[in-house]
Write a protein that holds these residues in place. Structure first.
Motif, short mmCIF file in Angstrom:
data_model
loop_
_atom_site.label_atom_id
_atom_site.label_comp_id
_atom_site.label_asym_id
_atom_site.label_seq_id
_atom_site.Cartn_x
_atom_site.Cartn_y
_atom_site.Cartn_z
N THR A 383 0.89 -1.23 -0.08
CA THR A 383 -0.68 -0.01 0.74
C THR A 383 0.98 0.91 0.36
O THR A 383 1.33 1.58 0.88
N ARG A 385 1.77 5.21 0.43
CA ARG A 385 0.98 6.64 1.07
C ARG A 385 1.47 8.12 0.27
O ARG A 385 2.33 7.41 0.09
N SER A 387 3.36 11.31 0.34
CA SER A 387 4.55 11.70 0.96
C SER A 387 4.27 13.16 0.08
O SER A 387 4.28 13.60 -1.52
N ILE A 408 -2.63 6.63 -6.02
CA ILE A 408 -3.85 6.96 -4.86
C ILE A 408 -4.21 7.33 -4.15
O ILE A 408 -4.53 7.51 -3.39
#
Length: 439
Positions: A383, A385, A387, A408
């Motif tokens: 997964t 994330r 940033s 995402i």
């Protein structure tokens, strides 16, 4: 771009920018041809504008219609370039610097080529060495990096074994070979991009390529060019750049239920490694070739979200997708299992060290990725994330992470994102439109 309505099965992307590699070569060879050359489908990215500006600085008249993506180059013949009054600024374009060096080595004047800080970090020994063997007066003013000083003069033909799978190196030698007193041959282990060979032949140069299956020295490809009296102008159509299409192909694969048709994309066999690799990973891809597409074939590419699996990417396919490896690496994060990329050390000397950068920046998103000496290992299905990432002013890094940002659902902040204009002006707006259409 134009897009289909929601009742149609897929999003239609009518065009991507004209192929950057072909555009560079079209402008350069048209400038040293006899007469005027009409070029359609040109790329007007910053890199190609560097080539245009350099040629104009040497007295070449180029009429450009940006809205129609066409140009007319008024050639002055093989020795028609004029001595530039100032340093030739190649900005970020290594293609401009390396290919022009081959031509300028034969001109009856001296010249200096320079560029921006990124270009001054790109290795130039790879062209200095063979051009010097041809009796070229080419010198680095910065320890084998730009700026380059070129004292033009009479060249000799050579037989050069190129260990680097670089179309830029090969093209610089072949362009110089137009002026050499005898034949010039470049040998390669694998065939690198052959846009120069195809275009030189279309302009009337005496050029041939031979393939040898079994060789003791490992060099299977031999390209020979003869001294040329004239190049002849002709109309050129440039297809869409598969390197630009690659980002929409990647988005279609990793964004659920996305389905696109990208029209008029160049499918030169020396550039289609990304299609082969995506198919090996299990992607749904269909190719619809155009009829009578000339020396540079093109096609419509249909691709949609797919269940992917990891593979090993290595060997002879690497030169055919070297610029697409960053986005292939990103797609591999969504594949089941492990993807291994090998034999890609050339990525270290692009606009950034793309191996190190992809590993460091993907790790910030939570990807399971390991850097190796000539590639990387990606364990997929982790997964990712949001940033903040650094593009290191590398256009292919910036556009790759823009695709991941769409996949995402947002939240990735890309430092230096404006560098996408180097190859694809307006990319972010086009990606946003396509991704919005997919929902």
């Amino acid at each position: 771009m134009k897009y289909s309505n929601k009742n149609e099965a897929y999003i239609i992307i009518d065009s991507v920018p004209g192929d950057k590699s072909i555009s560079h070569r079209a402008f350069m060879l048209s400038a040293i041809a006899e007469g005027s050359t009409y070029i359609s489908g040109i790329s007007i990215c910053r890199d190609c504008l560097s080539t245009i500006n350099c040629l104009q600085s040497m007295g070449i008249k180029i009429d450009i219609d940006i809205s129609k993506k066409t140009a007319i180059v008024h050639g002055k013949g093989l020795y028609g370039l004029s001595k530039p009054e100032n340093v030739l600024d190649c900005q970020n374009s290594a293609t401009t610097m390396r290919l022009l060096s081959g031509i300028l080595s034969a001109m009856p004047f001296d010249s200096v080529l320079s560029g921006d800080p990124s270009l001054k970090k790109r290795p130039m020994k790879r062209i200095i060495e063979p051009l010097k063997l041809m009796n070229g007066g080419i010198y680095s003013l910065n320890h084998d990096y730009a700026p380059l000083y070129i004292k033009g003069g009479k060249l000799n033909g050579i037989k050069y074994f190129s260990n680097i799978p670089s179309a830029q190196v090969k093209s610089a030698i072949l362009f110089a070979g137009l002026y050499a007193g005898n034949t010039t041959t470049v040998l390669e282990p694998e065939l690198s991009r052959n846009h120069s060979e195809l275009m030189l032949k279309d302009f009337g140069a005496g050029i041939s390529t031979d393939y040898f299956k079994d060789t003791s020295d490992g060099f299977h490809i031999s390209t020979t060019i003869s001294n040329t009296d004239k190049l002849y102008s002709h109309d050129i159509h440039i297809p869409g750049d598969i390197s630009s299409a690659a980002y929409f192909m990647a988005a279609a694969l990793i964004i659920p239920e996305m389905h696109v048709l990208i029209r008029n994309v160049g499918i030169n066999p020396t550039r289609t490694g990304i299609i082969k690799v995506f198919k090996q990973m299990g992607a749904y891809v269909n190719i619809y070739p155009a009829e009578n597409s000339g020396s540079e074939p093109y096609a419509d590419i249909e691709i949609k979200s797919s269940q992917l699996h990891g593979i090993v990417i290595e060997g002879s396919v690497i030169p055919t997708l070297i610029d697409e490896l960053p986005v292939i690496c990103a797609v591999s994060c969504f594949a089941q299992g492990t993807t291994i990329i090998k034999d890609a050390a050339e990525l270290k000397v692009k606009e950034s060290d793309r191996i190190a950068v992809m590993c460091s920046e993907l790790s910030k998103l939570g990807a399971d990725i390991t850097e190796t000496c000539d590639g990387m290992i990606i364990n997929g299905k982790k997964t990712l994330r949001p940033s903040k990432i650094n593009s290191y002013h590398d256009h292919r890094i910036a556009m790759t992470f823009a695709v991941l940002n769409a996949a995402i659902g947002g939240g990735i902040n890309i430092k230096g994102s404006e560098c996408a204009d180097i190859s694809y002006p307006g990319f972010y707006n086009e990606l946003k439109k396509v991704c919005q259409k997919s929902y």
